[in-house]
Write a protein that holds these residues in place. Structure first.
Motif, PDB file in Angstrom:
ATOM      1  N   LEU A   1      -8.551   8.444   4.890  1.00 29.90           N
ATOM      2  CA  LEU A   1      -8.344   7.269   4.047  1.00 29.90           C
ATOM      3  C   LEU A   1      -7.635   6.187   4.849  1.00 29.90           C
ATOM      4  CD1 LEU A   1      -7.119   8.882   0.706  1.00 29.90           C
ATOM      5  CD2 LEU A   1      -9.433   8.139   1.284  1.00 29.90           C
ATOM      6  N   LYS A   2      -8.077   4.938   4.668  1.00 24.60           N
ATOM      7  CA  LYS A   2      -7.428   3.838   5.371  1.00 24.60           C
ATOM      8  C   LYS A   2      -6.014   3.634   4.854  1.00 24.60           C
ATOM      9  CE  LYS A   2      -8.039  -1.012   6.598  1.00 24.60           C
ATOM     10  NZ  LYS A   2      -8.921  -2.198   6.513  1.00 24.60           N
ATOM     11  N   ASN A   3      -5.846   3.762   3.547  1.00 23.61           N
ATOM     12  CA  ASN A   3      -4.537   3.614   2.919  1.00 23.61           C
ATOM     13  C   ASN A   3      -4.285   4.804   2.002  1.00 23.61           C
ATOM     14  OD1 ASN A   3      -4.016   0.761   3.813  1.00 23.61           O
ATOM     15  ND2 ASN A   3      -5.860   0.410   2.592  1.00 23.61           N
ATOM     16  N   PRO A   4      -3.023   5.174   1.783  1.00 21.78           N
ATOM     17  CA  PRO A   4      -2.729   6.255   0.829  1.00 21.78           C
ATOM     18  C   PRO A   4      -3.251   5.903  -0.562  1.00 21.78           C
ATOM     19  CG  PRO A   4      -0.792   5.715   2.143  1.00 21.78           C
ATOM     20  CD  PRO A   4      -1.805   4.651   2.439  1.00 21.78           C
ATOM     21  N   LEU A   5      -3.693   6.927  -1.281  1.00 19.76           N
ATOM     22  CA  LEU A   5      -4.148   6.759  -2.664  1.00 19.76           C
ATOM     23  C   LEU A   5      -3.031   7.198  -3.591  1.00 19.76           C
ATOM     24  CD1 LEU A   5      -6.324   6.280  -4.832  1.00 19.76           C
ATOM     25  CD2 LEU A   5      -7.032   8.662  -4.499  1.00 19.76           C
ATOM     26  N   TYR A   6      -2.630   6.291  -4.464  1.00 21.64           N
ATOM     27  CA  TYR A   6      -1.576   6.594  -5.426  1.00 21.64           C
ATOM     28  C   TYR A   6      -2.165   6.519  -6.832  1.00 21.64           C
ATOM     29  CZ  TYR A   6       2.566   6.080  -8.362  1.00 21.64           C
ATOM     30  OH  TYR A   6       3.504   6.251  -9.350  1.00 21.64           O
ATOM     31  N   ILE A   7      -2.047   7.614  -7.595  1.00 24.98           N
ATOM     32  CA  ILE A   7      -2.488   7.656  -8.987  1.00 24.98           C
ATOM     33  C   ILE A   7      -1.234   7.751  -9.853  1.00 24.98           C
ATOM     34  CG2 ILE A   7      -3.817   8.898 -10.733  1.00 24.98           C
ATOM     35  CD1 ILE A   7      -5.632   9.887  -8.531  1.00 24.98           C
ATOM     36  N   GLU A   8      -0.967   6.684 -10.560  1.00 22.12           N
ATOM     37  CA  GLU A   8       0.219   6.673 -11.416  1.00 22.12           C
ATOM     38  C   GLU A   8       0.086   7.699 -12.526  1.00 22.12           C
ATOM     39  OE1 GLU A   8       2.354   3.623 -14.592  1.00 22.12           O
ATOM     40  OE2 GLU A   8       1.189   2.807 -12.917  1.00 22.12           O
ATOM     41  N   ARG A   9      -1.104   7.762 -13.119  1.00 22.40           N
ATOM     42  CA  ARG A   9      -1.330   8.735 -14.185  1.00 22.40           C
ATOM     43  C   ARG A   9      -2.824   8.887 -14.434  1.00 22.40           C
ATOM     44  NH1 ARG A   9       1.871  11.224 -17.763  1.00 22.40           N
ATOM     45  NH2 ARG A   9       0.890  12.109 -19.616  1.00 22.40           N
ATOM     46  N   ALA A  10      -3.210  10.100 -14.790  1.00 21.64           N
ATOM     47  CA  ALA A  10      -4.586  10.372 -15.202  1.00 21.64           C
ATOM     48  C   ALA A  10      -4.539  11.517 -16.205  1.00 21.64           C
ATOM     49  CB  ALA A  10      -5.458  10.742 -14.008  1.00 21.64           C
TER      50      ALA A  10
ATOM     51  N   ASP B   1      -9.808  -5.107  -3.273  1.00 16.90           N
ATOM     52  CA  ASP B   1     -10.054  -5.481  -1.887  1.00 16.90           C
ATOM     53  C   ASP B   1     -11.013  -4.455  -1.272  1.00 16.90           C
ATOM     54  OD1 ASP B   1     -10.068  -6.236   0.744  1.00 16.90           O
ATOM     55  OD2 ASP B   1      -7.893  -6.424   0.927  1.00 16.90           O
ATOM     56  N   THR B   2     -12.255  -4.883  -0.975  1.00 18.15           N
ATOM     57  CA  THR B   2     -13.241  -3.931  -0.469  1.00 18.15           C
ATOM     58  C   THR B   2     -12.839  -3.352   0.880  1.00 18.15           C
ATOM     59  OG1 THR B   2     -14.508  -5.733   0.539  1.00 18.15           O
ATOM     60  CG2 THR B   2     -15.128  -5.061  -1.678  1.00 18.15           C
ATOM     61  N   SER B   3     -12.026  -4.051   1.657  1.00 15.00           N
ATOM     62  CA  SER B   3     -11.622  -3.538   2.972  1.00 15.00           C
ATOM     63  C   SER B   3     -10.728  -2.315   2.856  1.00 15.00           C
ATOM     64  CB  SER B   3     -10.907  -4.632   3.768  1.00 15.00           C
ATOM     65  OG  SER B   3      -9.672  -4.972   3.163  1.00 15.00           O
ATOM     66  N   ASP B   4     -10.137  -2.088   1.670  1.00 19.52           N
ATOM     67  CA  ASP B   4      -9.293  -0.906   1.484  1.00 19.52           C
ATOM     68  C   ASP B   4     -10.105   0.380   1.511  1.00 19.52           C
ATOM     69  OD1 ASP B   4      -6.920  -2.297   1.271  1.00 19.52           O
ATOM     70  OD2 ASP B   4      -7.140  -2.614  -0.877  1.00 19.52           O
ATOM     71  N   PHE B   5     -11.420   0.275   1.373  1.00 12.90           N
ATOM     72  CA  PHE B   5     -12.256   1.465   1.318  1.00 12.90           C
ATOM     73  C   PHE B   5     -13.109   1.614   2.580  1.00 12.90           C
ATOM     74  CE2 PHE B   5     -11.274   0.052  -2.915  1.00 12.90           C
ATOM     75  CZ  PHE B   5     -10.865   1.214  -3.542  1.00 12.90           C
ATOM     76  N   MET B   6     -12.680   0.930   3.645  1.00 10.76           N
ATOM     77  CA  MET B   6     -13.381   1.024   4.918  1.00 10.76           C
ATOM     78  C   MET B   6     -12.392   1.477   5.990  1.00 10.76           C
ATOM     79  SD  MET B   6     -15.488  -2.535   4.675  1.00 10.76           S
ATOM     80  CE  MET B   6     -16.359  -2.230   6.197  1.00 10.76           C
ATOM     81  N   THR B   7     -12.889   2.237   6.953  1.00 18.23           N
ATOM     82  CA  THR B   7     -12.054   2.697   8.054  1.00 18.23           C
ATOM     83  C   THR B   7     -12.657   2.223   9.359  1.00 18.23           C
ATOM     84  OG1 THR B   7     -13.246   4.790   8.219  1.00 18.23           O
ATOM     85  CG2 THR B   7     -11.302   4.734   6.796  1.00 18.23           C
TER      86      THR B   7
END
Length: 904
Positions: free
Chosen positions: A454-463, A517-523
């Motif tokens: 992942l380019k950036n950490p994924l944070y899930i506040e709640r699900a 931001d689409t760039s967050d999903f590119m490496t």
């Protein structure tokens, strides 16, 4: 005596030469005999690449080596490779080399290297290896069969190295594969009873009914097998088996009996240490176990007993258990404690469909959190029934404190689950959700996941998942990664199919985002430095965005801001459908460049190169901002940068995409209809406009009116084709047509229709003797050819054609006025037109040779379409010709002066 020794020496030398030469002398004969024997005994096609024979390598036996041996099936498995061996070596008595084709060949040793074997049983129960030919004319007798033909295996040693073996039963959906198989045996097959010393190792893959039970586990067996060849019974004696690193002791036998195979085997772990548990886990999923401490036990034992035939399998009673065990890695702070495992695999009837797996209890603690579950799986070979329960709380952050997660992975958050489900696989496959009984809840809070993937950490506040109905409801999903935030809710219709049957995840969701931001999903990955790169750095290559292949969903979305390829889109709304790695957008709208864009179309990442097909409706876009923001505008309509104001356009495009999903301009195909809403032109931003303004001196481009101008463009084969369109500069009508490449090489034509009043003072004098009505009828067509590029344009004027046209018009008008008059009258008419020496003395001087130097930047193009007519030699004809020449010369000077004048 010397003579005898000499004769003996010559004889021995001859024998040695004969023995050495024999393989070459009899090689073709031996190859023919072997091929004939194999094809005669087997209902299959046998071929090999080469045969080599040596009488020394295995002396006193002969060594026969067959390279590229293949056995290809005939119907009903026609074309399938039953066996292929890169190298097959056989040691046999030398005397058998000279046997008749009907005599047997005895094999004492067999070595097979780099072999592949594919065994298959089809829907009708026919086996691909059942290829032995049956003599339908033979009479059945009680005596043993005659073995005087074919091959006789009196092996003392055999080995198979680096083989790939697979077995598939289509009807029962059983699949077995042994990769990197190495097997060897030493014994005497010529005796009725002997002990075979075997060693075997392989990677084992086994699956049944699309469920994989073994996935590459390393299996080794070192065993002595007592062979009772008379009764076809094989009994395990001293042995040790390894599954990964789990040691097992085996006891029992396998016996071939009439109608099937009798199996009676028992196995158990020689120790009960909990380290045995880690031995079962495939090596790829476990880290170095050095220094790990364990408590408690882990045992595996079982019995496999019964007949194997077309209907039955052996009865099974296999137990895997652990009680109050624990383990701790030496460098990690947290222990995994209170581990309980209670699992049985059983079959009490000998029928495959009655096999079941019972997981009575599996539970463990990490810190104060405990997670536990149980399951019952029945009808493994038919419509599998699943009864599953999961309950507990797990702090995911403790996982990295108890398990080696890797330096590039970080996990945190809390999982709480209380779920139970009952379903059958037929209902899952056929999506009969009313037969799936799932209830319970699951929640994930403060989940944080960081990884090199992942380019950036994924944070899930709640699900939150609510499973109290046939469809799973997703609530309160809030997540963030990089500059992107999004929230979602919706339903998942086939969670069990996604988890257990590898089905696409189906659902319907509503997604909201404040910023996406689409760039967050590119490496980015580093690639090898090329000659064009700097010596000390590597170029960065962007990996392609991939639409998930498992996702089958409908999503309505609303984003306040979307950042894409240096563009900022606001108020983005629409409906997205995801199917088969294809994203389809319907009724999508966004605000950008002080205007609005409507979009319908699709993007697919299924192939090697992403593709798109889009229809865009652009309204009131600011031209300057659009040109700066859209690379597409810069390539397709570069002239637009000189315009000020707004533009409306409808564009239909398809083509290829780069890895970042931006269009590959050279691949575009489609068309566009553009409407300009502008009255201003910035000539400094377009060299072409400036060059035209300089050459067309009698036109003031400030008077150019492009408001509401509509034109159509076509994109194909790397070029833009303009459909002819008209516009006016005051009352000068201009028709534009042509094309330009996407590298901005252009070929355009402007057809100017200039009224006579624009011919200046010289033109006024020339036309002064004509009536106003005649003058209003006169306009001069002037073709202008544009070439070069938009940044370095070339402007060519076809004045020859314009002069000829103007001349013809004036002469025709005068001819109509003096119809049927003589030469004198015509001369007077011409003189009248030219006005004597006043007011056009400059023109007459040019006619007599005092013409000013022509503008060398102008290109004079002859009219290649002109047809040469016979000269009229009469007096009147000569007078007409002289008059026309004078008018033509005067008109030419007027037009040349017209394009050399400075603007007033």
């Amino acid at each position: 005596m010397k003579k005898f020794l000499k004769i003996l020496g010559v004889f021995l030398l001859a024998v040695v030469v004969l023995v050495a030469a024999a393989p070459f002398l009899f090689k073709d004969q031996i190859a023919t005999i072997i091929k004939n024997k194999l094809n005669g005994a087997l209902d299959a096609q046998v071929e090999f690449a080469d045969v080599d024979l040596s009488l020394f390598r295995a002396f006193p036996d002969a060594r026969l080596q067959i390279d590229g041996l293949s056995i290809i099936n005939k119907a009903p498995f026609e074309g399938d490779t039953l066996f292929y061996g890169k190298e097959v070596k056989l040691d046999l008595p030398v005397g058998d080399l000279f046997n008749d084709a009907s005599d047997p060949i005895h094999i004492n040793e067999l070595v097979i290297n780099d072999a592949t074997s594919r065994l298959k049983v089809n829907e009708d129960g026919k086996a691909s290896w059942d290829i032995a030919k049956v003599d339908s004319t033979a009479v059945v007798v009680e005596e043993p069969q005659d073995t005087t033909a074919g091959f006789s295996f009196d092996l003392n040693h055999y080995e198979i190295n680096n083989a790939d073996f697979s077995y598939e039963d289509v009807a029962t959906k059983n699949k077995l594969r042994l990769m990197n198989l190495t097997h060897s045996g030493n014994g005497d097959f010529s005796l009725d009873s002997s002990t075979l010393d075997t060693q075997t190792s392989a990677q084992v893959f086994y699956g049944m009914d699309d469920i994989e039970y073994l996935s590459g586990q390393q299996v080794e067996l070192d065993a002595d097998i007592l062979m009772d060849l008379a009764n076809q019974k094989y009994t395990l004696q001293e042995n040790e088996a390894l599954i990964n690193d789990l040691k097992l002791n085996l006891d029992g036998y396998v016996q071939m009996v009439e109608g099937g195979t009798m199996v009676d085997l028992a196995f158990k772990t020689p120790s009960s240490d909990f380290k045995n548990f880690f031995a079962v886990i495939p090596e790829v999923y476990r880290k170095n176990l050095d220094g790990i401490t364990t408590t408690g036990d882990f045992t595996v034992n079982g019995v496999i007993n019964g007949m194997v035939d077309d209907v039955h399998i052996p009865k099974l009673d296999i137990n895997i258990s652990s009680n109050n065990a624990s383990f701790k890695y030496p460098d990690l702070p947290q222990s995994v404690t209170k581990i309980d495992i209670d699992t049985q695999i059983k079959n009490t009837t000998g029928l495959a469909e009655d096999t079941y797996v019972k997981i009575g209890n599996v539970a463990f603690n990490i810190g104060q959190d405990r997670l536990k579950g149980n399951a019952l799986v029945r009808n493994l070979t038919t419509n599998m029934l699943v009864d599953l329960n999961l309950d507990g709380t797990l702090n995911l952050g403790n996982l990295s404190k108890a398990f080696p997660m890797g330096d590039d992975m970080n996990l945190d958050g809390t999982l709480v689950a209380d779920v139970s489900t009952k379903f059958d696989m037929n209902s899952v496959e056929q999506e009969r959700y009313e037969n799936i009984n799932t209830k319970g809840t699951a929640s994930l809070t403060d989940f944080n996941y960081a990884s090199a993937d992942l380019k950036n950490p994924l944070y899930i506040e709640r699900a939150d998942l609510d499973m109290n109905n046939t469809r799973i409801k997703l609530d309160n999903f809030k997540a963030k990664t990089g500059n992107t935030d999004f929230a979602a809710n919706g339903t998942i219709s086939n969670l069990m199919g996604f988890l257990f049957k590898d089905q696409d995840l189906k659902g319907s969701f509503k997604v909201d985002s404040n910023q996406f931001d689409t760039s967050d999903f590119m490496t980015e990955t580093e690639v090898e430095t090329t000659e064009t790169n700097s010596a000390n750095s590597a170029a960065a290559a962007t990996e392609a965005i991939k639409i998930p292949s498992f996702l089958n969903a409908d999503m309505s979305f609303n984003a306040n801001k979307v950042l894409y390829d240096n563009l900022t889109l606001t108020n983005v709304k629409g409906l997205a459908l995801v199917r088969d790695e294809t994203l389809t957008l319907n009724n999508t709208t966004t605000d950008i460049f002080n205007g609005n864009i409507g979009l319908n179309g699709s993007v697919t990442t299924k192939g090697d190169t992403p593709l798109f097909n889009m229809a865009l409706d652009m309204n009131d876009l600011d031209i300057a901002q659009s040109f700066e923001g859209f690379e597409m505008f810069q390539k397709l309509v570069p002239i637009i940068q000189a315009l000020k104001g707004k533009i409306n356009t409808e564009i239909n495009l398809n083509g290829q995409l780069n890895n970042d999903l931006t269009p590959i301009i050279s691949s575009l195909t489609g068309d566009a209809i553009a409407q300009l809403l502008t009255r201003e032109i910035d000539k400094n931003k377009a060299p072409l406009i400036a060059k035209l303004d300089d050459r067309l001196n009698f036109i003031n481009l400030d008077d150019l009116k492009l408001s509401d101008l509509v034109t159509k463009l076509n994109f194909k084969d790397g070029a833009v084709q303009i459909t002819p369109f008209d516009f006016n500069i005051k009352d000068i009508k201009i028709t534009a047509s042509g094309a330009h490449s996407l590298t901005n090489d252009m070929s355009y034509k402007l057809d100017l229709n200039v009224p006579a009043r624009y011919l200046g003072t010289d033109g006024a004098a020339l036309l002064s003797k004509l009536s106003d009505e005649d003058i209003d009828k006169i306009s001069v067509p002037i073709p202008v050819q544009l070439s070069g590029s938009f940044m370095k344009p070339s402007v060519d004027l076809n004045l020859d054609l314009a002069v000829k046209n103007l001349t013809n018009q004036i002469v025709e008008i005068q001819k109509a006025r003096i119809k049927d008059k003589g030469k004198e009258t015509l001369d007077d008419a011409v003189t009248d037109i030219l006005g004597g020496k006043n007011p056009l003395d400059g023109i007459k001087d040019a006619i007599t040779g005092n013409k000013k130097p022509s503008d060398t930047t102008q290109t004079q193009v002859k009219d290649s379409t002109a047809v040469t007519k016979p000269k009229d030699t009469t007096a009147i004809g000569k007078a007409k010709e002289e008059a026309e020449d004078k008018v033509k010369e005067a008109a030419g000077n007027i037009l040349n002066n017209l394009f050399k004048k400075k603007k007033s």
